[in-house]
Design a protein around this motif. Structure first.
Motif: not given
Length: 381
Positions: A118-122, A78-87
């Motif tokens: 990295x930015x969403x450890x939990x 996943x890319x950082x942008x995809x992870x942001x969208x997921x959250x």
């Protein structure tokens, strides 16, 4: 004599004329009815989409009653942008922690962990996977165990084994790798030592191994994805794979195994219950098998209540808009509603309304028990 004949003839003519006047319109209609009609087209099984006229109460739930852990999701690189969208999407449905089963191994795993945690450890958990590149070199199992140990240092919190294990995976000489192959014992013992759960996909739905004919209830899915069929000329029988799986679990009693997709026994919950009874280290997820549970709401309710400590919430193919069917089935008694993926079920499903304490275990408590390192504070007691 002539007069009598005349009267008789006149009477017959009068009756005939009167009968024509009385039944004439009906006769015309009868002729029209008997006229050739345009032949009605018979729909194919794909085209037939009946609309239900049933009127019952509906409870369309958009957000889970409790925060939950999705133990079964896939997000390759996943890319950082995809992870942001997921959250952002996870927040809308009360999905607190997502387990990415597709972490890979080595550098790929390290990068995936860094991107997701990295930015969403939990909010994320990443499972490692095995590489079979050196399968044919002696000592394979011990090398994988060592790689897994390094993956854990890099942030892995479990091991996922994909469906090729036991079916398509073969040694260089063409021999099939059996699910209970002793070569892999060192890996599963390492998981026990590190307290890592093993989420393992063994086989496929049993009907994929059956003849692909019009008696097969997954005919539509096999038509859409012919490669999912498991003909005997190419694959071992379903029962062979189940026996190998059960021997594997029994041989490693200290290792916790999560059998994906209800272990492919969702169509026979009594059998699944007996299997769980005989294997105390076996757990199951409900990823992609909601259609199995939803067509037997009474049995599903009773099974999930009885085995509430052994079942985990999972979705598999990620789509934030599809989780609502899980919420509706698990939390309500709604009747006869459509399933979200027709190829899995041409039937409709029902809710089985689990008690709150059972919901909590399926949604998050069982995952907290099995997966190390998840922060329990955001979840209710």
């Amino acid at each position: 004599m002539n007069f009598r004949r005349t009267i008789t003839l006149f009477s017959l003519v009068f009756v005939a004329l009167f009968g024509a006047l009385v039944v004439g319109p009906r006769g015309v209609m009868t002729q029209l009815d008997q006229a050739p009609q345009k032949k009605q087209q018979t729909p194919t099984i794909d085209e037939y989409q009946p609309k239900s006229t049933l009127v019952t109460k509906e409870h369309k739930i958009e957000r889970a009653k409790f925060p939950f852990i999705d133990i079964h999701s896939h997000h390759w690189n996943p890319t950082p942008e995809e992870v942001d969208r997921l959250v952002k999407e996870m927040d809308t449905i009360n999905l607190r922690v997502m387990v990415n089963l597709s972490g890979g191994t080595g550098e790929q795993l390290r990068q995936t962990v860094a991107t997701m945690k990295g930015r969403y450890p939990d909010r994320f958990v990443v499972f490692a996977n095995m590489s079979y590149d050196d399968l044919n070199a002696p000592g394979f199992g011990k090398r994988v165990a060592a790689r897994l140990e390094q993956d854990v240092r890099n942030g892995a919190q479990g091991l996922k084994i994909f469906k090729n294990f036991g079916m398509d995976l073969k040694y260089g000489n063409g021999e099939r790798v059996h699910v209970d192959d002793p070569e892999f014992d060192a890996i599963f013992e390492k998981c026990a030592e590190l307290k890592l759960p093993v989420l393992i996909h063994v086989a496929e739905p049993s009907v994929f191994f059956d003849p692909w004919d019009y008696h097969n209830e997954r005919w539509e899915e096999l038509k859409e994805f012919p490669g999912r069929a498991r003909p005997p000329a190419k694959y071992p029988p379903f029962e062979t794979l189940m026996a190998e799986r059960n021997r594997l679990f029994a041989r490693h009693p200290r290792t916790n195994f999560i059998a994906a997709h209800l272990g492919f026994h969702g169509n026979d919950l009594e059998r699944l219950g007996k299997t769980l009874d005989s294997l105390p280290n076996m757990y199951v997820d409900i990823a992609a098998v909601l259609a199995e549970l939803g067509r037997q709401p009474y049995s599903a309710h009773d099974f999930l209540v009885k085995y509430q400590d052994r079942v985990l919430m999972g979705k598999d193919i990620y789509d934030v808009n599809e989780y609502k069917w899980y919420f509706r089935a698990l939390e309500t008694r709604d009747e006869y509603f459509e399933y979200y993926r027709k190829r899995h079920a041409f039937w409709r499903i029902y809710g089985f309304q689990l008690p709150d304490e059972v919901l909590k275990k399926v949604y998050y408590k069982n995952a907290l028990k099995l997966v190390p390192g998840i922060d329990a504070k955001p979840f209710p007691e």
